[in-house]
Design a protein around this motif. Sequence first.
Motif, mmCIF file in Angstrom:
data_model
loop_
_atom_site.group_PDB
_atom_site.id
_atom_site.type_symbol
_atom_site.label_atom_id
_atom_site.label_comp_id
_atom_site.label_asym_id
_atom_site.label_seq_id
_atom_site.Cartn_x
_atom_site.Cartn_y
_atom_site.Cartn_z
ATOM 1 N N ASP A 127 0.921 -1.106 0.018
ATOM 2 C CA ASP A 127 -0.091 -0.018 0.146
ATOM 3 C C ASP A 127 0.858 1.271 0.074
ATOM 4 O O ASP A 127 2.290 1.184 -0.376
ATOM 5 N N GLN A 128 0.194 2.504 0.491
ATOM 6 C CA GLN A 128 1.015 3.700 0.370
ATOM 7 C C GLN A 128 2.538 3.616 1.229
ATOM 8 O O GLN A 128 3.245 3.992 0.605
ATOM 9 N N PRO A 129 2.481 2.913 2.171
ATOM 10 C CA PRO A 129 3.671 2.963 3.028
ATOM 11 C C PRO A 129 4.936 2.332 2.077
ATOM 12 O O PRO A 129 6.002 2.639 1.894
ATOM 13 N N THR A 130 4.298 1.266 1.517
ATOM 14 C CA THR A 130 5.118 0.300 0.572
ATOM 15 C C THR A 130 5.730 1.201 -0.497
ATOM 16 O O THR A 130 7.093 1.254 -0.749
ATOM 17 N N LEU A 131 5.043 1.961 -1.292
ATOM 18 C CA LEU A 131 5.178 2.610 -2.189
ATOM 19 C C LEU A 131 6.182 3.772 -1.915
ATOM 20 O O LEU A 131 7.454 4.082 -2.598
ATOM 21 N N SER A 132 5.932 4.355 -0.675
ATOM 22 C CA SER A 132 7.088 5.604 -0.063
ATOM 23 C C SER A 132 8.348 5.046 0.106
ATOM 24 O O SER A 132 9.314 5.574 -0.416
ATOM 25 N N ARG A 133 8.466 3.817 0.885
ATOM 26 C CA ARG A 133 9.681 3.419 0.932
ATOM 27 C C ARG A 133 10.563 2.968 -0.159
ATOM 28 O O ARG A 133 11.615 3.149 -0.374
ATOM 29 N N PHE A 134 9.888 2.226 -1.073
ATOM 30 C CA PHE A 134 10.218 1.581 -2.283
ATOM 31 C C PHE A 134 10.993 2.918 -3.009
ATOM 32 O O PHE A 134 11.911 2.612 -3.728
ATOM 33 N N PHE A 135 10.003 4.026 -3.158
ATOM 34 C CA PHE A 135 10.606 4.961 -3.751
ATOM 35 C C PHE A 135 11.813 5.749 -3.312
ATOM 36 O O PHE A 135 12.854 5.932 -4.046
ATOM 37 N N SER A 136 11.957 5.913 -1.975
ATOM 38 C CA SER A 136 13.006 6.423 -1.192
ATOM 39 C C SER A 136 14.192 5.256 -1.315
ATOM 40 O O SER A 136 15.481 6.122 -1.666
ATOM 41 N N LEU A 137 13.893 3.886 -1.453
ATOM 42 C CA LEU A 137 15.251 3.118 -1.495
ATOM 43 C C LEU A 137 15.625 3.065 -2.915
ATOM 44 O O LEU A 137 16.879 2.899 -3.082
ATOM 45 N N HIS A 138 14.706 3.201 -3.912
ATOM 46 C CA HIS A 138 15.132 3.120 -5.349
ATOM 47 C C HIS A 138 15.953 4.525 -5.681
ATOM 48 O O HIS A 138 16.799 4.345 -6.496
ATOM 49 N N TYR A 139 15.563 5.393 -5.016
ATOM 50 C CA TYR A 139 16.598 6.664 -5.215
ATOM 51 C C TYR A 139 17.969 6.508 -4.577
ATOM 52 O O TYR A 139 19.146 6.922 -4.895
ATOM 53 N N LEU A 140 17.969 5.740 -3.507
ATOM 54 C CA LEU A 140 19.173 5.518 -2.540
ATOM 55 C C LEU A 140 20.226 4.732 -3.349
ATOM 56 O O LEU A 140 21.534 4.675 -3.260
ATOM 57 N N LEU A 141 19.736 3.439 -3.357
ATOM 58 C CA LEU A 141 20.417 2.514 -3.795
ATOM 59 C C LEU A 141 21.471 2.619 -5.041
ATOM 60 O O LEU A 141 22.407 1.965 -4.915
ATOM 61 N N PRO A 142 20.951 3.245 -6.338
ATOM 62 C CA PRO A 142 21.973 3.613 -7.129
ATOM 63 C C PRO A 142 23.285 4.210 -6.648
ATOM 64 O O PRO A 142 24.314 3.883 -7.274
ATOM 65 N N PHE A 143 23.434 5.043 -5.611
ATOM 66 C CA PHE A 143 24.472 5.820 -5.180
ATOM 67 C C PHE A 143 25.393 4.985 -4.266
ATOM 68 O O PHE A 143 26.274 4.892 -4.257
ATOM 69 N N VAL A 144 24.588 3.976 -3.741
ATOM 70 C CA VAL A 144 25.313 2.764 -3.153
ATOM 71 C C VAL A 144 26.112 2.027 -4.086
ATOM 72 O O VAL A 144 27.129 1.508 -3.863
ATOM 73 N N ILE A 145 25.279 1.703 -5.212
ATOM 74 C CA ILE A 145 25.770 1.012 -6.335
ATOM 75 C C ILE A 145 27.350 1.623 -6.736
ATOM 76 O O ILE A 145 28.314 1.075 -7.047
ATOM 77 N N ALA A 146 27.108 2.813 -6.989
ATOM 78 C CA ALA A 146 28.290 3.825 -7.307
ATOM 79 C C ALA A 146 29.131 3.635 -6.493
ATOM 80 O O ALA A 146 30.593 3.470 -6.894
ATOM 81 N N GLY A 147 29.057 3.657 -5.234
ATOM 82 C CA GLY A 147 30.129 3.585 -4.292
ATOM 83 C C GLY A 147 30.710 2.160 -4.499
ATOM 84 O O GLY A 147 32.004 2.172 -4.295
ATOM 85 N N VAL A 148 30.200 1.237 -4.394
ATOM 86 C CA VAL A 148 30.561 -0.321 -4.688
ATOM 87 C C VAL A 148 31.424 -0.425 -5.856
ATOM 88 O O VAL A 148 32.377 -1.239 -6.080
ATOM 89 N N VAL A 149 30.785 0.297 -6.998
ATOM 90 C CA VAL A 149 31.464 0.123 -8.247
ATOM 91 C C VAL A 149 32.822 0.867 -8.047
ATOM 92 O O VAL A 149 33.924 0.456 -8.605
ATOM 93 N N ALA A 150 33.090 1.903 -7.211
ATOM 94 C CA ALA A 150 34.404 2.611 -7.038
ATOM 95 C C ALA A 150 35.324 1.627 -6.355
ATOM 96 O O ALA A 150 36.648 1.381 -6.815
ATOM 97 N N LEU A 151 34.847 0.796 -5.393
ATOM 98 C CA LEU A 151 35.748 -0.309 -4.923
ATOM 99 C C LEU A 151 36.031 -1.230 -6.070
ATOM 100 O O LEU A 151 37.304 -1.808 -5.847
#
Lengths: 530, 281
Positions: A186-210
């Motif tokens: 429901d709404q809480p799922t969508l909100s957190r999925f959006f937030s995490l979908h925005y966050l994780l690519p930057f985590v990926i970028a960090g691990v890519v640097a490693l």
Amino acid sequence: MSGLSTYEPKSGLTRWLDKRLPIIRLAHDSFVAYPTPRNLNYFWTFGAMLSLCLVVQIVTGIVLAMHYTPHVDHAFASVQRIDRDVPFGWLIQNIHSVGASMFFLAVYIHMFRGLYYGSYKAPREVLWILGCIIYLLMVVTGFLGYTLPWGQMSFWGATVITNILGAVPFVGESIQVWIRGGGSIDQPTLSRFFSLHYLLPFVIAGVVALHVWALHEAGQNNPAGVDVKSKADTVPFTPYATIKDLFAVILFVILFATFVFFMPNALGHADNYIPANPLQTPPEIVPEWYLLPFYAILRAFDFNIGPIDSKLAGVIGMFASIAVLFVLPWIDTSRVRSMRYRPIARQFFLIFVVACLILGWCGGQNPGLILAKPADFSATLTWVSGGEVRSEQFTAPSEGEYEEFAQAQRDRLAEQGATMTSITRENARTATITGVFGGTQSTETVTGATPDAMEEAITHAKEEVGSGAAFFSVERRSPYTFTVTTLSQIATFYYFFFFLVLLPLLGLREKPGRVPDTIAKPVLTEQGAA
Amino acid sequence: MLRALTAAAAAAIAIVGVAFAAAEAEHPQDYPFSFDSPVGNYDMAAVQRGFQVYNQVCAACHAMEHLSYRHLGEEGGPFALYRVRDHETGEMTMQIGKPEHGGTFVDVVDNPYVRAIAEEAIISDIDPNSGQLTDRPGRISDRFRQPFPNEIAARASNGGAYPVDLSVITAARHGGADYIRSLLMGYSGEVNGTLYENRYFPGGWLAMPAPLGEGVVAYNDPEVPQTVEQYATDVAYFLQWASDPHMEERKRMGIVVLAFLVVLAGLMYLAYKQVWRGESH
């Protein structure tokens, strides 16, 4: 490879900067002077494509986030608004959705490359594990992103995947509620999925640097799989690798653009253009193509293993299929890196690739779909036409004796001359027995390609006889069926067999071909011979 | 040997896969729509007629909530207006649809055709003076008029069935425009209670009665036949445009992008050859 830096600052400004922040030196050593094995083939250009994909996804994603509304009532409409009204929104949205597929296409080729040429073996274990982490993060990010348009497949895909987590013993349900932010998507799922979908690519970028750091420390593997021994084995990264990467990247972008401009929806599912409806389950729920192999492994476990029920077994199987990659450097016992010089392992590797493709295909099919069967489903109907019908009720002395008592009733009616008998049980002890006396007994056999078709044929046959018969006795026979599930079980078995049995054993038993002494040797002799 | 086995297994699986593909409803007829090819554009006359069919027939039950009247007159829309200069007289004339060459796009705000279409619709809105609900003629900024105020009302008027939104219908159905066209022509005439038999609909029975009949919509162009097949084709054109309004721009840009990339790839290849000349690898 770490070594002495060959960078020499040329101007006063760069000399000044080099003393304070040697960032130009870092870039020079990493991307200009960096020694690259001279025998790399085009499979070594996928790293560049993947870097491009990450940048493209982040840039288009940031723009999309400016226009997207993460709300259950507005998400679908906001994506429509992006497609229709935002200037070039259709282009940005297509690039982002096609980009996810292209990202996975490139990462799969990159991973198969690593498997084939043994790029996970010492001294590149950490490099490989970092790659596995990036892949895992990509899977999560891709799944979260697919939820955001809030179409039917978004909603039900998220429901199925979060349901899976509920299979974990003891804590499963708590984890499920925690991730969903409630009892259902429901709404809480969508909100957190959006937030995490925005966050994780930057985590990926960090691990890519490693990942790149580890790569530059250990040096690139190469198709021969032998270590760099001298300067003759390598060429500087720029211009040699740079220009080759650029050429390959442009070919990749041509494929990318073909999808974006001419078939933007070819890789998606039509149902995701239907707004999410929690009250209506779509006829088929499938994830995006790049997750289908894992979906097939999940569904291949349709049997309980001892105390582990089939659902949990599927979850374990699915996670194990990725977990096994993390320990791969230590289960492959062969000291030869490249499968070029491993004649037997190479053939098993090719079967492994086919098994993965089969799993992908199975993941997109209905698991009950029958692929092959020795005979049709058949049923034999027996009935009596004409004759006299008599019914009577009986009560067995106790529940335990019911079967015995019912049989005695049948025998009794048969002795009295009944052609056929039928018993309708009413409760634990009482039943009605109906017998037909006289008349002629007939039988008919009907067949059908599927159980449904057979049932239809039975109904049809009954209708033809009509009220001429008091009742029918139907004996159904199901042949052995080879279904999509059977096929995915075979492919899943091979997947694990390859990693857990073949690679450890082959390394000990296989007699490898002759590995060249240096990278330069085969390259230069081949050139000389030609 | 293993390799041969693998190839045989893969081939066997491919054949079996094709042979057992599930077939629930009849496959839609393949109609040669003008937009089918990678360079194909919309037949805008058909899209315009299709809008007329939607407006006079489908719109009675089906909403298109993601479309506004202004979309009809924006670049790439069926009623986009262009100012064209006559070569001989030098006179400026207005023309619906993009001319072969030349012509300046007229902003939708100044498009009298779209304005007229919007004004025909009665939109329920809040009166700015009284704050009460009132009806007013539509404006180009309005969304397409919704036939029912909400889903409950829509179901109540349609025997419990919900007429789906048609904004992205060709993208939301396997077979796209071919499916829509076939479905509209696929009624057998059999009725079972409130369900109507249609061989293209999954399950074979749907709640929508055959919406089209000979001559139900009067076309301006006497050349165009007023048959169910023609109506179905035209409305499929319109719905395809509605699902994918930027298709023409997308394909046009795609050709340019691909041409550029192919040339660039050629140059890169030559540069690559030049750089590696004299280096064995």
